[in-house]
Structure formats: structure tokens, C-alpha cells
Enzyme design. Structure first.
Site, PDB file in Angstrom:
ATOM      1  CB  CYS A   1       5.466 -11.263 -35.861  1.00 24.06           C
ATOM      2  SG  CYS A   1       6.728 -11.298 -34.888  1.00 24.06           S
TER       3      CYS A   1
ATOM      4  N   GLY B   1       6.965 -15.029 -40.038  1.00 21.51           N
ATOM      5  CA  GLY B   1       7.508 -15.950 -38.404  1.00 21.51           C
ATOM      6  C   GLY B   1       7.536 -17.095 -38.683  1.00 21.51           C
TER       7      GLY B   1
ATOM      8  CG  ASN C   1       3.947  -7.487 -37.948  1.00 20.06           C
ATOM      9  OD1 ASN C   1       3.769  -6.876 -39.185  1.00 20.06           O
ATOM     10  ND2 ASN C   1       5.782  -7.834 -38.234  1.00 20.06           N
ATOM     11  N   GLY C   2       5.280  -5.653 -35.199  1.00 20.37           N
ATOM     12  CA  GLY C   2       5.931  -4.418 -35.558  1.00 20.37           C
ATOM     13  C   GLY C   2       6.807  -3.987 -34.092  1.00 20.37           C
TER      14      GLY C   2
ATOM     15  CE1 TYR D   1      13.408 -12.871 -48.329  1.00 21.10           C
ATOM     16  CE2 TYR D   1      13.646 -11.591 -46.720  1.00 21.10           C
ATOM     17  CZ  TYR D   1      13.663 -12.863 -47.611  1.00 21.10           C
ATOM     18  OH  TYR D   1      13.925 -14.176 -46.906  1.00 21.10           O
TER      19      TYR D   1
ATOM     20  CG  ASP E   1      15.898 -10.587 -51.210  1.00 20.65           C
ATOM     21  OD1 ASP E   1      16.441 -10.293 -49.911  1.00 20.65           O
ATOM     22  OD2 ASP E   1      15.896 -11.953 -51.178  1.00 20.65           O
TER      23      ASP E   1
ATOM     24  CB  CYS F   1      17.177  -1.070 -43.986  1.00 20.35           C
ATOM     25  SG  CYS F   1      15.910  -1.119 -44.805  1.00 20.35           S
TER      26      CYS F   1
END
Length: 485
Positions: A16, A42, A117-118, A257, A361, A456
Site C-alpha cells: 500500500c 496500490g 502500509n504493512g 521492484y 525483476d 521471500c
């Protein structure tokens, strides 16, 4: 009508974007401009809340900022010199207006608006406990958990209630909050999600990225530090750090990214870092080829770096249309599969008979990479090689990024050889985790705590994952996966 993301369905979804202004005439108009610059973070919904000294005003809408907040009548509904806004891609909670932020509540201490945001990784557990004790939730967003924790805190002042609430949450958050007294902005103690601070005259501005400050003509002052709360009231800006000293772990994927290339993240130019990633990728995985072709738009800086380091000419072998919306008619599978060509098309005159290196990416599900490779072959490419400017994405993110479940991540199912076969490329290679850190100017070693959250790629999650643990193991592998440098 079906909503789809042709060609982008194989990307990690941006979390976001948040933007806040204190002390500016028509603050909401400035917030709308800032949100335009953060639209890439977003694209499902947007909202703005303002405060005119007496009342809070909120306007929320599904869709982009443009069309909802670029009209005079919208801004007139949001008077005041204080405002904050949010652009949303849902990572928790359904796609519905009730989940669009900023969220607002009247508390015993006065009005309280919050933009987040999160992702709160223990939100489900906290929500269950709060509901048992009588809290009534109006949304399915994890952000509302923070409001209820503030409302039910036994501390006396709003600031102490806010700190008490944050001590109970796990995961990632950058927050902008508005109260009757002013504005608060903060980051989680690990600094996983970004937040910066700027000034325009006497106005104080907070934003997810520096590019949003550029758009409104503000001067970048500094980032909000991990674990810091910045409090802006009449005539005063002060900072507190109530969470102690913790080794920060900002999200490494911001550099790969998420952030716009014209932003500065962690004091580093995103564009410069992405070119360095491409150059490192060329050193690690060279290939004999005629052209370096970026997958637009996010692959462009890395492709430039790869081309410069390898000496292979850079060409725009894929042309992107910027005028394709997110929704279009899909009457059947045949048209659905052609959807990619609405947004991207091969530059046939360049590609025919050439050995092509595609630079992207990341690879998530692998479905888009398969389509891109096929597009190059259909355009007459003699060979198609793919180079990826991030390590293989093997693990889901629980910090505000909408990642597919692990079973759908291509790198969790196959080794590189298997992935190469899946996308039908002549070769495939990823930058190493050590190479990624090197491109960021960091000397990453297995015996040193990582400077970034790279879960990730590595499975090394920097916080507890309470809600996931309650559901069972995150995946069949250990969370503390072996780090391959």
C-alpha cells in the site's frame, strides 16, 4: 466483466502507499497529488481523511486516485490543513469499501484516523481476543485491530495508548495517524515497510516514498527511523523511540521492484541499485546473445545494467501499451490467453533471428514468463535466455505483500533446471542472494545478521508469525532455511 491483470498476474502485489500533510492550506489536495505518485503501490482503492480543527472528513472510493480525487467537488468535501491518504492493494481483508483506508473512529480521547502500509502478523489472534472482550469490528482489515487496541488501552494519554497498542502487534507497519491535536507517523521496530519525512515551507509531510515528496515540491528531510514515532503538533515536531534498539530489517524487495526507480530508499537511489543488480547478474550469469531486452517496465534499469556490463546491445524488444485498463471483457479462454497482447507486444523487426536475453525483476508463478518466452519465439527469436534480477522467490511474504501460497510459487516446486523447462527458455538464471546484497553495497555473510528482510528468498522471517503458527507450519521447510550466499 472480469477484473484481471494481463501480464502482471505473475508479480508480487505492491503493498500500500500512505501520504500525510500537516499544516498546509488545502491539505487534501496535496495528499491527492502525493497519492498519484504512489499509485503503483496500490490500485484497488484510495481514501483521504482531513481535519479542519473541529471535524474529521473522510472520502473513500474503489479504483484509482484519478477519477475519484482529481475533481474540485471531492477536495471541497475534505477541508482543513491536516490530511492523510492511502492507496490500497488488499493483503488482508476483502476488497470492499469498508476496508478502504484511512480508517476512522471516535475514541474517548477524540477522533482518530489511521493509514497503514504493512501487515499485522498476529492480527487474527488479537482480533479474537478483542471480540471476546466486547470489541465490535466494522471491517475485516488488520489495521482496525490497532484502533481497538488503542481504544481499550488502560493508559491515560492517547500517545501512551498508541504505544501500548503497538507493543502488542507483530509484523510490519508504517503508519500515519491523525488526532485532534495533530499527526503521528511511525515505523515498526524492524523498519520493514518504508516511510520518509519532508517539508514544504512550514508544512510537514510523510510519505511511503520520496517520489511523492518530489511531486508536491517538498524537500526530503530524512526517513522515519525503524521504531521511531514522529509527533507533529502546533509549532512542534518531536520524536520518540519507545521500542529500544533493534537491528533493522527493511524489505529488500523495495529495491528490486516495489519502489519507483526515481525514489530514494534507505539512502540509496532505487534506479542506481537496479542497474547495479543487472550488472552483477551479468557477471554471475553471462550468456552469448545479440540483444538485451527488458520486460517492461520494472525490468528496464536492471537490463541497462546487464547490457552495459556484458557489452550486449540494449533494445526495447517488448513494447508496452500504457492505455490498457485493469478490467476488460473475457468471453472465453482463447481471448483470455490473448490478454497479454493488450498490454505488451514483441518488436518483431528487432527480435527476428536474434539471440535474446530477457531481463525481469522476478518470477512468481512462472505463467507470465512462459508467455513472454513464447512471445519472443513467435516473433522469430533464435534463442531466448532469461535472467532474473532477484533470487528465486521460494517463500510467501507475511508483511504486507500479497504473495501466492507457497505451493503456487514456481521456485518452491522446481529447481532452476525445472523452472527453465517450465517457461520453455533456452537458459534461466537468477542473481544470488550474495550478489543482490553486493549490488546494494552490503557485504553479506552467513555469519552476520542480514541487513534486510529477504524472507521471500531465504525463508528467514525476522518476526514471529503468530497467525500462521496457529494455522500450522508456514510450509514444509524450516522457517530458518539455509542461507545460500
Amino acid at each position: 466483466m472480469l477484473t484481471t491483470h494481463p501480464f502482471d498476474d505473475d508479480k508480487l502485489r505492491e503493498e500500500c502507499g500512505i501520504f500525510g500533510v500537516w499544516g498546509a492550506e488545502k491539505a487534501a489536495a496535496m495528499v491527492a497529488l502525493g497519492l498519484h505518485a504512489l499509485q503503483h503501490r496500490g490500485q484497488e482503492a484510495a481514501g483521504i481523511t482531513s481535519f479542519d480543527g473541529r471535524e474529521f472528513h473522510t472520502l473513500r472510493a474503489m479504483g484509482h486516485v484519478a477519477g475519484n480525487f482529481d475533481k474540485d467537488d471531492a477536495i471541497r468535501k475534505l477541508p482543513g490543513e491536516i490530511a492523510c491518504g492511502h492507496v490500497r492493494y488488499s493483503t488482508t481483508g476483502e476488497t470492499a469499501l469498508r476496508n478502504v483506508q484511512p480508517l476512522f473512529a471516535d475514541l474517548a480521547t477524540g477522533g482518530f484516523a489511521i493509514a497503514h502500509n504493512g501487515n499485522i502478523s498476529n492480527a487474527m489472534k488479537l482480533r479474537r481476543d478483542l471480540v471476546r472482550n466486547g470489541s465490535i469490528f466494522q471491517s475485516t482489515s488488520d489495521t482496525e485491530t490497532i484502533i481497538h487496541l488503542v481504544a481499550t488501552s488502560t493508559y491515560r494519554t492517547l500517545l501512551d495508548k498508541f504505544i501500548d497498542a503497538l507493543r502488542q502487534v507483530e509484523g510490519a507497519y508504517s503508519l500515519i495517524c491523525m488526532t485532534n491535536e495533530g499527526m503521528m507517523a511511525c515505523r515498526d521496530p524492524l523498519g520493514i515497510r518504508p516511510l520518509v519525512m519532508g517539508r514544504l515551507g512550514k508544512s510537514v509531510i510523510f510519505a511511503s516514498e520520496t517520489v511523492a515528496l518530489d511531486v508536491v515540491g517538498a524537500e526530503f528531510e530524512r526517513q522515519v527511523d525503524p521504531g521511531e514515532i514522529v509527533i507533529v503538533t502546533e509549532g512542534e515536531v518531536r520524536s520518540i523511540r519507545p521500542f529500544g534498539s533493534i537491528h533493522p530489517r527493511p524489505c529488500i524487495f523495495e529495491h528490486v521492484y516495489f519502489s519507483r526507480p526515481d525514489s530514494i530508499v534507505d539512502s540509496k537511489s532505487v534506479y542506481t541499485v537496479r542497474k547495479a543488480i543487472g550488472a552483477q547478474l551479468a557477471l554471475e550469469s553471462p550468456v552469448e546473445a545479440d540483444l538485451v531486452v527488458p520486460v517492461p517496465d520494472s525490468g528496464v534499469p536492471a537490463a541497462l545494467g546487464f547490457a552495459q556490463a556484458s557489452g550486449i546491445p540494449f533494445e526495447l524488444g517488448i513494447i508496452r501499451s500504457h492505455y490498457v485498463g485493469r478490467t476488460f471483457i473475457q468471453p472465453g479462454d482463447q481471448v483470455r490467453h490473448l490478454g497479454v497482447k493488450l498490454k505488451h507486444n514483441a518488436n518483431r523487426e528487432l527480435i527476428g533471428g536474434k539471440r535474446v536475453v530477457l531481463i525481469d525483476d522476478s518470477i512468481v508463478r512462472g505463467t507470465t514468463s512462459l508467455k513472454i518466452v513464447q512471445m519472443m519465439r513467435d516473433a522469430g527469436a533464435a534463442e531466448v535466455h532469461m535472467r532474473i534480477a532477484s533470487p528465486p522467490t521460494r517463500h510467501s511474504c507475511f508483511y504486507g505483500v500479497d504473495t501466492p501460497e507457497r505451493a503456487k510459487l514456481l521456485a518452491a516446486q522446481y529447481d532452476v533446471a525445472g523452472m527453465t523447462d517450465f517457461i520453455s527458455a533456452d537458459s534461466l538464471a537468477f542473481i544470488s542472494i550474495g550478489g543482490l546484497y553486493k549490488a546494494l553495497g552490503e557485504a553479506q555473510r552467513a555469519d552476520v545478521r542480514p541487513q534486510y528482510c529477504d524472507a521471500c528468498f531465504t525463508g528467514d522471517y525476522p518476526t514471529r508469525l503468530t497467525d500462521q503458527d496457529d494455522l500450522g507450519p508456514v510450509d514444509q521447510f524450516s522457517l530458518l532455511a539455509e542461507r545460500v550466499i
